[in-house]
Motif scaffolding. Structure first.
Motif, PDB file in Angstrom:
ATOM      1  N   ARG A 148       0.822  -1.211   0.000  1.00 15.87           N
ATOM      2  CA  ARG A 148       0.000   0.000   0.000  1.00 15.87           C
ATOM      3  C   ARG A 148       0.852   1.255   0.000  1.00 15.87           C
ATOM      4  O   ARG A 148       0.558   2.223  -0.712  1.00 15.87           O
ATOM      5  CB  ARG A 148      -0.919  -0.008   1.223  1.00 15.87           C
ATOM      6  CG  ARG A 148      -2.062  -1.007   1.144  1.00 15.87           C
ATOM      7  CD  ARG A 148      -2.799  -1.061   2.466  1.00 15.87           C
ATOM      8  NE  ARG A 148      -3.980  -1.910   2.384  1.00 15.87           N
ATOM      9  CZ  ARG A 148      -4.751  -2.200   3.414  1.00 15.87           C
ATOM     10  NH1 ARG A 148      -4.459  -1.719   4.618  1.00 15.87           N
ATOM     11  NH2 ARG A 148      -5.807  -2.971   3.263  1.00 15.87           N
TER      12      ARG A 148
ATOM     13  N   HIS B 156      -7.229   3.392   6.123  1.00 21.48           N
ATOM     14  CA  HIS B 156      -7.653   2.269   5.295  1.00 21.48           C
ATOM     15  C   HIS B 156      -8.709   1.450   6.036  1.00 21.48           C
ATOM     16  O   HIS B 156      -8.762   1.449   7.263  1.00 21.48           O
ATOM     17  CB  HIS B 156      -6.474   1.341   4.966  1.00 21.48           C
ATOM     18  CG  HIS B 156      -5.247   2.056   4.500  1.00 21.48           C
ATOM     19  ND1 HIS B 156      -4.998   2.322   3.178  1.00 21.48           N
ATOM     20  CD2 HIS B 156      -4.188   2.563   5.182  1.00 21.48           C
ATOM     21  CE1 HIS B 156      -3.842   2.957   3.060  1.00 21.48           C
ATOM     22  NE2 HIS B 156      -3.335   3.113   4.274  1.00 21.48           N
TER      23      HIS B 156
ATOM     24  N   ARG C  21      -9.815   3.108   0.944  1.00 22.53           N
ATOM     25  CA  ARG C  21      -8.988   4.054   1.698  1.00 22.53           C
ATOM     26  C   ARG C  21      -9.525   5.466   1.516  1.00 22.53           C
ATOM     27  O   ARG C  21     -10.194   5.780   0.527  1.00 22.53           O
ATOM     28  CB  ARG C  21      -7.522   3.980   1.288  1.00 22.53           C
ATOM     29  CG  ARG C  21      -7.215   4.331  -0.163  1.00 22.53           C
ATOM     30  CD  ARG C  21      -7.352   3.136  -1.054  1.00 22.53           C
ATOM     31  NE  ARG C  21      -6.639   3.285  -2.323  1.00 22.53           N
ATOM     32  CZ  ARG C  21      -6.915   2.545  -3.377  1.00 22.53           C
ATOM     33  NH1 ARG C  21      -7.867   1.645  -3.337  1.00 22.53           N
ATOM     34  NH2 ARG C  21      -6.222   2.685  -4.491  1.00 22.53           N
TER      35      ARG C  21
END
Length: 231
Positions: free
Chosen positions: A22, A42, A98
């Motif tokens: 990520r 997230h 997110r």
């Protein structure tokens, strides 16, 4: 006991892999587009009531069982356990949700390649952190897992609910941090608006003031200045 250890190892390894992936992806393609993402939260594995989270948890559960069986029998179950673990990572990334805030926008994306949505900070009226306990559980209310998310109220009265995350393991603190950052940017926008309005009022007052006539003796002839002294 072996299964519990394998399950914990699968979850920790998956969380660690996702953190790295990520971070690399957000550095390459911020949620806010050309603007830098200052604060991000997230959807976590501990978010109750999310079907995508249940899919990830199921794959991790099967992966832990396969790893425990492979360690016990020293055989082939380790291979499908590894594939199931990779499937959990891929599924979590594919359904990744997110929320990000920059100095100008609040942006959010649902899914890996789904288009991102965003609203300008200057269009916001309120920012609220909302907590919801899961329903339909036999557990007492205080023991039910909690989800939290950001709720935005626009200047035109519309309300927007952003993706949820679990309140456990710092999830609520991440949402609060993003909300406080957005509120700080809203204060900056409000100060700029007040300053611009004050400047306009000052200009309007100056325009209404009568122009004082200039005394003839104070007027200078530019041609006389250019001719210089007596010759």
């Amino acid at each position: 006991m072996t299964w519990l250890l394998c399950m914990a190892a699968a979850v920790l390894l998956q969380r660690g892999a996702l953190l790295g992936l990520r971070a690399a992806w957000l550095a390459h393609e911020p949620v806010s587009g050309e603007h830098t993402d200052s604060v991000v939260y997230h959807r976590s594995l501990w978010t109750p009531g999310e079907a995508e989270v249940l899919g990830t948890a199921g794959l991790l559960l099967l992966s832990g069982l396969g790893a425990a069986a492979g360690l016990q029998f020293k055989g082939w179950p380790l291979w499908p356990a590894g594939l199931l673990w990779l499937g959990a990572v891929a599924w979590d990334l594919w359904t990744w949700e997110r929320v990000a805030a920059s100095v100008k926008f609040v942006s959010w994306r649902r899914g890996w390649r789904h288009s991102a949505r965003r609203v300008a900070v200057s269009d916001l009226k309120e920012v609220n952190v909302v907590e919801r306990r899961s329903r339909g559980s036999r557990l007492p209310a205080w023991a039910r897992p909690t989800a939290c998310y950001l709720a935005l109220v626009m200047r035109d009265g519309k309300a927007v609910k952003l993706p949820r995350t679990g309140a456990l393991f710092g999830g609520e603190a991440e949402v609060e941090r993003l909300a406080n950052f957005v509120r700080m940017q809203m204060d900056v926008v409000a100060d700029n608006r007040r300053r611009a309005a004050a400047d306009k009022r000052s200009e309007a007052r100056r325009a209404l003031l009568p122009q004082m006539p200039m005394h003839p003796a104070s007027k200078l002839d530019p041609l006389a200045l250019n001719r210089g002294g007596p010759g």
